[in-house]
Structure formats: C-alpha cells, structure tokens
Design a protein around this motif. Sequence first.
Motif: not given
Length: 708
Positions: A132, A266, A130, A123, A264
């Motif tokens: 995945t 985080f 994040e 971010d 996801s």
Amino acid sequence: MRDGLKLFYHLKNEWVSIVVDCRSQQPSIAYFGEALGNVNASMLGQLDRHEAPASLSAEPVISLSPSVGTGYLGHPGIALRKAPNRWQFNPRLVSCEASESRLALVSICEALAVEITHYLRLDRNTSVTELTTHIKNLDSEARVSVDRCLMTAPIQDHLTEALELTGRWGYELQQNRFPLPASSVVRENRTGRTSHHLHPSIRLLSTTTSLHSGDAIDVQLAWSGNHTTRIEQLADGRRLVQAGELLEPDELELDPNTSYTSPSCFFCFSNEGVSGLTQQWHRFIRARHEPVNALPHRTRPVQLNTWEACYFEVNEATVIELIDQAADLGIERFVLDDGWFEGRNNDHTSLGDWQVDRSKFPAGLTPVATHCHSKGLEFGLWIEPEMVSRKSELYRAHPDWVLGFSGTSLIEARHQLVLDLGREEVVDYLFESISALLTETPIRYLKWDMNRDIHQMENAVGGRAVHHQTNAVYALMARIRKQFPHVEIESCASGGGRLDMGVLQHATRFWPSDTNDALDRVRVQTGFLSMLPPELMGSHVGPSPCHLTGRQHAMAFRAGVALWGHMGVEADIRALDESERAVLEAAINLHKQHRLLLHRGCYIEHESSAQQVSWSVVSADQTEALSALALMETPNTAFPKRMRFLGIDVAKQYRVNLVWPQELSAAQAQYRDSLQANTFGGDWLQHAGLEPPIMRPESILIYHLTAI
C-alpha cells in the motif's frame, strides 16, 4: 548504510522472497520470487546494467512509485500537483521501519511538501505480499491533487506471457492467456464498480508455465471502483506492472495535513504453475477473511433464491408454499429476492422505498421469517441500496440525491439512477432503512445488489464521485455489519460486477454471474476458483431451459455443477416433477455430506480442454477427495480422456466410488461396481488414472476417494 538506511531489505518465508533495493533515492523491488537464502550487496549489484548506447549513464530505477523527476520515461506510478506549475514530485527516501515480515519506507518530497510511505507486508504462511502507498500533505496551507497512485514493480524477464480474467455480463471470469507485446497492455475500468469484463488482476507467466509447473505471479488490486492495470515494456527492454485506483483529474484532493491510503495491491508467487497460485490465494483468504471467520456458525447453508422462480411475482402465499417445499428438499436458507417492497411489480419503479409492500405481505415479512424458522430455515432478503427509481417516493422527495452530469439529461440503466453516497444524509437514510428491516424482522442474510454501471459521476459539489462512492459503500457495509454482526452480506452486481479483494473485507459470499446455465457455469466457476475459495462462491441450480441462454440441461448436470460452491437453488421447485425433485434432493444431500471437504479442502484444477473439464477437492491430510469430470461437448473419440486424480497421496491406497449421477446407463453402472470392488494406489490414480465410461455431452461424473 546510508542515513540509517540499509542498502536493501530482504523479507522471506518458506515460499517467497521479496528484496527491496534502497541504493537510490527511491525504493524498488529488486526481486520477488522463489525463496532465497542469504542476499548480499554484491548480488544486488549484479542487477545493475552497463550504460546503453544513446542512453543515460545510469538507468532510472523502476521504483515503487516512479515519477518523471528521476529521468524515468515510462508511465509514472505517481502524479501529484498543487498548482499548474507545481507538479514536480521528486521524493527522497529518508527512513525505513523494518521487521521480519514488514517494511514501512518513508520518503519526502520537499518541493511539494509531501510525505509518501510504502508499506510492504509479507504474509507469514503464504507467498502473498500486500503493498500500500500512504500519501500525506505536509503543507499547512495548500491542497495537493492526487492524479495517479499506482503500485509499480519490475517483471523478471522470463515472465513473457499474461493471463487475464475477462468476459461480459452473464459470462464473467473467462481466462485469456496471451504473449506480452513489446509495448504496453493497458486495462482501464471506468464503470464505477469492479466490472464484468476487466477484473482488477493480472497473472504473469513464463512461456513454459503450465497449470502445475513453472513460475507465476498474480497481482490483485483490492478495490471495487475504477481501476488500472498496466504492463509496460520500456525502451531499454525492462518490463513492469502497475496497479491502482483509476483517478480522474481533481477527483482526489488532500487538504492541508490530510492523507490518502491507496487500495491494497497483493502480489502472489508460485513456482508450481497457475494452480500453485490458487492454493496460495485460498490459504491466504481463508486465514484472513474476517466476515466469514467471525460468524457464529461457519457452515454455508444451502439456500433457495426466489428470483428465477418468481421474479417480481412474490407474495405471502407464494413464499410460504416455496418455503414448505424448500424444507422438504433439505434447503436451509430462504432468500426473498426483488419484488417485496412497496409498489415493486417491475423494474421501472420503487427502488429506494425500502418498506414492505402490504398488498403482497399484509403483516410484513416477520410471518415469512417466522415460518422459515419453524421449518428450520434462515431468512434472507435482497436489497439494492445504492440505486433509486424515478418512480419512487424517495426520488420525488429528493431528486437532488442522485449522481448526474451538468447540462445533460440523466441516463437511466435498468430504469434506475445512482444515489450520491457522498451526501451524509443519503447514507444515513440508507442505514436507517436497512436497520429498520433488520430490527423488525429476523433476517440473517442480505443479498446486496448493484445492477448498473455509473455512467454519470458528478456529485453534489460538481466533483467526480467514484472514489468517494466506493469508500462510502464499504463504510455503509461495515456500519451494517457492526450494528448487526449476525447478518451476512452477499456481494452481487448484476452477477460478477463487484467481485474483488476490496469488497471481500465485507462480504461472506459472491454471486459470480447471473447465468445459471450449467455449461457456462463450469467456465465461470473455474475462473472464480482460480483466486477465491469455494465457500465464497454462490452456485445455484437454475431452471431448464436456462433463462439467459435458452439451453436445456438435465437436473443431474445442473445440480452436479452447482454443488461445488456455496450451493443454492434458483428455480421454481413447485414445478419440478417427481424425478427432478428426487435428483435435486439427492444432490443437496451429497453436497451436505461433503460440505466440510468442499469448503475447507484444497481445490485443484486439472488440465482441461474445450471438450472435457475436471477438478478435485482434496482434504488436508489427503485421506479423502471429491473429483469431477464434466463432458462439455461431443468428444472426437468414443471415450473421454483418462481421469487422473491430482493432489492425493501417492503412497496411500484408495477406494473409489462413483457417487454422481444416481441414474447410470448399464455400462456406467457396471463401471461403478467394478470401481467399488477394487482398491487403487494413489500413484496409479494420479499418474495412470482411470478410464471413464462413455458419457453423453453436457453431463458430469463425480468420484469420491477415501484412503484405507
């Protein structure tokens, strides 16, 4: 460079760096922490260790998805198979798409014909990253079973403690800090929902990390089904953390040329202690929380819920009376809870039959909603779409629509069974039933409940259902929101049983706990606010005595605790005496007066004890703050500890007003007047603090600070 790949990739912003090591055949996180300057290959090489006695010449890498094929002897992060003798997953990193804040690392396992892509997204405005994992079956003929897919990262060796969110029904989100053992910490949830006792998160801390100083990393899994969080220490001393969906054998199979994307995961970093994590999470969620950001009005209306006021004893006359009195108190939304649909007079019957009970509401719910609107209130409704009662028209017509277990009697919980959302016809029935309600009646809010765990998970084809069930709930919520974008959804699961970053993509509010006991609520709300901002936290003024604990609390304490989130009332307001009504109305007005500050400001938890808890919300420009001091039990000394006001500007001067409670003892009134007669430096308020007056246990003081 190797085959077009860099040796490493460095993503960073103002707060954090993440360095991904690509020197081996699989990518691994070499560093996640405070922002670094330049990183080069020689620095990365210093992370490599010499050959240990009686060990391999080179340590197996703790990759993003470690597997046994590389010689790794820890808990595998990934496990795939095509047949009993085809499970040898050993991928090789082949490419990477990189930008300033994003990586897509692609690996191929030729033996199983599987492609795995790890996505990392940093971010830009917070320290949140994040991660995945995307798994694609490249085989044109054979299926692939995904038995495990856990995001994996090494833990820096100074992070030797953990903090978990645990608890139980009626007392969720309790914070438990403990030292990490020289083995494994395994937190596995099989309830079919997020759970009340094993939240899908873990915080990693150093021994010196406190509320406001030291390094801290938080790991949050965005998933509302079964999940795993693991911390493991390997024989060589390295530690790692893993998080992901908990999959049972054969629960997830990929047909040829199909794929799976993990929930996801985080990661959030703070070098300003646990409170720093909270600030990062709140900024991140407020910027990205589309369900609330998309609403035409983002102000969170004060609401009245009928559950602890009436339980199942609702009808048009009762509801109209409650609406009238709610409007007089300044309440802005009326939520009709359980008991409104056909035959629903107790919890033994009627779930699934989502038609209005005409014996209670002869003209349906539209007159109720219309009356709400005439009084300036929105209208909301409770539903529990995923469940069905045996005593219902739906179950009598479709007994095969429920999850079960072959050869075993169905297990009821709260006299209800779980619908199989893997069946398209079940989901269509629910969508049509909910759509009919939302079309016929001007409903702006759905309290979406789930009052039981999934104890039997077998679906219509004999498979394990939780993975598909969870995705089906998300899809149904998304379908409702797309069709009715003006309707808000509260996530409730017998309290805080479904509260996570996954359902956050669909919900505008969470119900943290079924307890309205103000004393317990202080702890529950502290846990909630450690990761989610106040505007998402349902916080209600309950009855006294509390229906769950039997404790009695003054209205000033109940209301003073409730006004710090998305405020509501869940008590029979018709039974309040004049004094209680006046206090409740004043609390609602105080909440409204400071609502923008509460729902947009910076929440700061103060150092607390078993006896005394305090917190603040400070405006972005530090010109205003609202601070609370709650005395939880009889103190060991006559006076509470000093109240130090955190987060304000030490260079500013402030006026301090004691705005709650309204009724004060003579000494407290004198204290209030002395505060109003003076101004205080921000440095004094933050470092020296104020000496509070004598307080009774189970009471709360609220201060309002304004810069001059």
